[in-house]
Motif scaffolding. Structure first.
Motif, PDB file in Angstrom:
ATOM      1  N   ARG A 122       8.844  -6.863  -9.204  1.00 46.17           N
ATOM      2  CA  ARG A 122       8.862  -8.326  -9.216  1.00 46.17           C
ATOM      3  C   ARG A 122      10.215  -8.873  -8.751  1.00 46.17           C
ATOM      4  O   ARG A 122      10.279  -9.879  -8.045  1.00 46.17           O
ATOM      5  N   GLU A 123      11.311  -8.198  -9.102  1.00 48.11           N
ATOM      6  CA  GLU A 123      12.644  -8.661  -8.760  1.00 48.11           C
ATOM      7  C   GLU A 123      13.092  -8.232  -7.363  1.00 48.11           C
ATOM      8  O   GLU A 123      14.102  -8.712  -6.875  1.00 48.11           O
ATOM      9  N   TYR A 124      12.331  -7.342  -6.739  1.00 44.26           N
ATOM     10  CA  TYR A 124      12.684  -6.867  -5.400  1.00 44.26           C
ATOM     11  C   TYR A 124      12.645  -8.052  -4.439  1.00 44.26           C
ATOM     12  O   TYR A 124      11.908  -9.015  -4.681  1.00 44.26           O
ATOM     13  N   PRO A 125      13.382  -8.016  -3.351  1.00 42.21           N
ATOM     14  CA  PRO A 125      13.385  -9.172  -2.429  1.00 42.21           C
ATOM     15  C   PRO A 125      11.977  -9.607  -2.033  1.00 42.21           C
ATOM     16  O   PRO A 125      11.153  -8.788  -1.642  1.00 42.21           O
ATOM     17  N   ARG A 126      11.715 -10.889  -2.158  1.00 41.35           N
ATOM     18  CA  ARG A 126      10.380 -11.417  -1.892  1.00 41.35           C
ATOM     19  C   ARG A 126      10.082 -11.526  -0.407  1.00 41.35           C
ATOM     20  O   ARG A 126       8.952 -11.769  -0.025  1.00 41.35           O
ATOM     21  N   ASP A 127      11.079 -11.348   0.437  1.00 35.05           N
ATOM     22  CA  ASP A 127      10.821 -11.455   1.877  1.00 35.05           C
ATOM     23  C   ASP A 127      10.385 -10.128   2.475  1.00 35.05           C
ATOM     24  O   ASP A 127      10.442  -9.931   3.665  1.00 35.05           O
ATOM     25  N   ARG A 128       9.897  -9.210   1.654  1.00 33.48           N
ATOM     26  CA  ARG A 128       9.414  -7.926   2.156  1.00 33.48           C
ATOM     27  C   ARG A 128       7.903  -7.959   2.305  1.00 33.48           C
ATOM     28  O   ARG A 128       7.210  -8.628   1.538  1.00 33.48           O
ATOM     29  N   HIS A 129       7.427  -7.257   3.301  1.00 30.40           N
ATOM     30  CA  HIS A 129       5.992  -7.163   3.539  1.00 30.40           C
ATOM     31  C   HIS A 129       5.690  -5.737   3.962  1.00 30.40           C
ATOM     32  O   HIS A 129       6.303  -5.217   4.892  1.00 30.40           O
ATOM     33  N   ALA A 130       4.770  -5.099   3.256  1.00 25.23           N
ATOM     34  CA  ALA A 130       4.381  -3.722   3.587  1.00 25.23           C
ATOM     35  C   ALA A 130       3.030  -3.730   4.287  1.00 25.23           C
ATOM     36  O   ALA A 130       2.085  -4.366   3.822  1.00 25.23           O
ATOM     37  N   ARG A 131       2.976  -3.043   5.392  1.00 27.49           N
ATOM     38  CA  ARG A 131       1.711  -2.824   6.098  1.00 27.49           C
ATOM     39  C   ARG A 131       1.349  -1.358   5.890  1.00 27.49           C
ATOM     40  O   ARG A 131       2.067  -0.459   6.317  1.00 27.49           O
ATOM     41  N   VAL A 132       0.257  -1.122   5.203  1.00 31.91           N
ATOM     42  CA  VAL A 132      -0.185   0.241   4.948  1.00 31.91           C
ATOM     43  C   VAL A 132      -0.827   0.772   6.215  1.00 31.91           C
ATOM     44  O   VAL A 132      -1.787   0.202   6.724  1.00 31.91           O
ATOM     45  N   ALA A 169      -5.893  14.078  -7.802  1.00 30.16           N
ATOM     46  CA  ALA A 169      -4.626  14.203  -8.539  1.00 30.16           C
ATOM     47  C   ALA A 169      -3.439  13.598  -7.801  1.00 30.16           C
ATOM     48  O   ALA A 169      -2.408  13.338  -8.401  1.00 30.16           O
ATOM     49  N   GLY A 170      -3.570  13.377  -6.502  1.00 26.24           N
ATOM     50  CA  GLY A 170      -2.429  12.872  -5.747  1.00 26.24           C
ATOM     51  C   GLY A 170      -2.858  12.159  -4.489  1.00 26.24           C
ATOM     52  O   GLY A 170      -3.982  12.315  -4.003  1.00 26.24           O
ATOM     53  N   ALA A 171      -1.944  11.349  -3.982  1.00 32.02           N
ATOM     54  CA  ALA A 171      -2.189  10.619  -2.738  1.00 32.02           C
ATOM     55  C   ALA A 171      -0.848  10.368  -2.066  1.00 32.02           C
ATOM     56  O   ALA A 171       0.204  10.418  -2.705  1.00 32.02           O
ATOM     57  N   ALA A 172      -0.913  10.094  -0.780  1.00 29.54           N
ATOM     58  CA  ALA A 172       0.281   9.732  -0.015  1.00 29.54           C
ATOM     59  C   ALA A 172      -0.077   8.531   0.852  1.00 29.54           C
ATOM     60  O   ALA A 172      -1.222   8.378   1.272  1.00 29.54           O
ATOM     61  N   ALA A 173       0.914   7.693   1.077  1.00 31.30           N
ATOM     62  CA  ALA A 173       0.723   6.532   1.944  1.00 31.30           C
ATOM     63  C   ALA A 173       1.890   6.445   2.905  1.00 31.30           C
ATOM     64  O   ALA A 173       3.028   6.749   2.540  1.00 31.30           O
ATOM     65  N   ARG A 174       1.580   6.052   4.121  1.00 30.66           N
ATOM     66  CA  ARG A 174       2.616   5.752   5.113  1.00 30.66           C
ATOM     67  C   ARG A 174       2.572   4.252   5.343  1.00 30.66           C
ATOM     68  O   ARG A 174       1.499   3.685   5.547  1.00 30.66           O
ATOM     69  N   THR A 175       3.744   3.629   5.272  1.00 32.80           N
ATOM     70  CA  THR A 175       3.809   2.185   5.450  1.00 32.80           C
ATOM     71  C   THR A 175       4.888   1.804   6.448  1.00 32.80           C
ATOM     72  O   THR A 175       5.805   2.577   6.731  1.00 32.80           O
ATOM     73  N   SER A 176       4.750   0.604   6.941  1.00 34.39           N
ATOM     74  CA  SER A 176       5.787  -0.050   7.713  1.00 34.39           C
ATOM     75  C   SER A 176       6.180  -1.264   6.883  1.00 34.39           C
ATOM     76  O   SER A 176       5.337  -2.117   6.580  1.00 34.39           O
ATOM     77  N   VAL A 177       7.440  -1.316   6.481  1.00 36.11           N
ATOM     78  CA  VAL A 177       7.900  -2.371   5.583  1.00 36.11           C
ATOM     79  C   VAL A 177       8.884  -3.260   6.332  1.00 36.11           C
ATOM     80  O   VAL A 177       9.848  -2.772   6.919  1.00 36.11           O
ATOM     81  N   THR A 178       8.601  -4.543   6.307  1.00 36.90           N
ATOM     82  CA  THR A 178       9.495  -5.517   6.922  1.00 36.90           C
ATOM     83  C   THR A 178      10.248  -6.240   5.819  1.00 36.90           C
ATOM     84  O   THR A 178       9.630  -6.772   4.887  1.00 36.90           O
ATOM     85  N   VAL A 179      11.570  -6.200   5.907  1.00 39.65           N
ATOM     86  CA  VAL A 179      12.437  -6.919   4.973  1.00 39.65           C
ATOM     87  C   VAL A 179      13.303  -7.825   5.829  1.00 39.65           C
ATOM     88  O   VAL A 179      14.140  -7.343   6.596  1.00 39.65           O
ATOM     89  N   GLY A 180      13.038  -9.129   5.741  1.00 37.90           N
ATOM     90  CA  GLY A 180      13.727 -10.049   6.645  1.00 37.90           C
ATOM     91  C   GLY A 180      13.318  -9.747   8.071  1.00 37.90           C
ATOM     92  O   GLY A 180      12.133  -9.717   8.401  1.00 37.90           O
ATOM     93  N   SER A 181      14.291  -9.454   8.916  1.00 36.17           N
ATOM     94  CA  SER A 181      13.988  -9.127  10.315  1.00 36.17           C
ATOM     95  C   SER A 181      13.988  -7.627  10.583  1.00 36.17           C
ATOM     96  O   SER A 181      13.765  -7.186  11.702  1.00 36.17           O
ATOM     97  N   ARG A 182      14.202  -6.842   9.554  1.00 41.11           N
ATOM     98  CA  ARG A 182      14.302  -5.383   9.692  1.00 41.11           C
ATOM     99  C   ARG A 182      12.975  -4.705   9.366  1.00 41.11           C
ATOM    100  O   ARG A 182      12.349  -5.019   8.367  1.00 41.11           O
TER     101      ARG A 182
END
Length: 139
Positions: free
Chosen positions: A66-76, A86-99
């Motif tokens: 909840r406290e993490y920067p709100r300008d982040r967006h994850a695309r799974v 028992a387990g899973a893995a995910a690859r994401t592309s995360v945008t934080v600001g312009s990065r």
């Protein structure tokens, strides 16, 4: 799909594990912290190897998210679940600001099918921000 028995006669397999991971990401994207917390075991452990941080427990992890920067967006991009549920893995592309950052996330599950472990791998090591030290321990 291999099914695994849970408490109370419930069963789940790779499909249910995948659905839990999808619910986790959807709740995070919506900033729905109640739904996010519902995917987690009480004693969940969240690890960030690149910053050597660990968060223990559902309440602290939900607060961390909840406290993490709100300008982040994850695309799974992809979720892969093992056949045993028992387990899973995910690859994401995360945008934080312009990065934009690529990340890989590994999930483990408790006997009730809730997430009891999350390990996030980011592209490179970094020093954690001081403003989240109240929720983490270093290792």
């Amino acid at each position: 799909m291999t099914e695994t028995g849970g408490e109370g006669g419930t069963t789940w397999g790779s499909g249910a594990v995948r659905a839990t991971v999808e619910a986790y990401w959807a709740a995070a994207a919506a900033h729905d912290w109640e739904a996010f917390g519902a995917t987690l075991a009480d004693d969940v452990v969240y690890d960030l190897p690149q910053s050597r941080e660990r968060v223990r427990g559902r309440e602290r992890y939900v607060r961390f998210a909840r406290e993490y920067p709100r300008d982040r967006h994850a695309r799974v991009e992809r979720i892969v679940a093992d056949g045993e549920g028992a387990g899973a893995a995910a690859r994401t592309s995360v945008t934080v600001g312009s990065r934009e950052l690529a990340a890989v996330h590994f999930f483990t599950f408790d006997a009730r099918g809730r997430i009891d472990g999350v390990t996030d791998f980011w592209p490179e090591p970094y020093d954690p921000p001081a403003d989240r030290a109240h929720l983490t321990e270093r290792y």
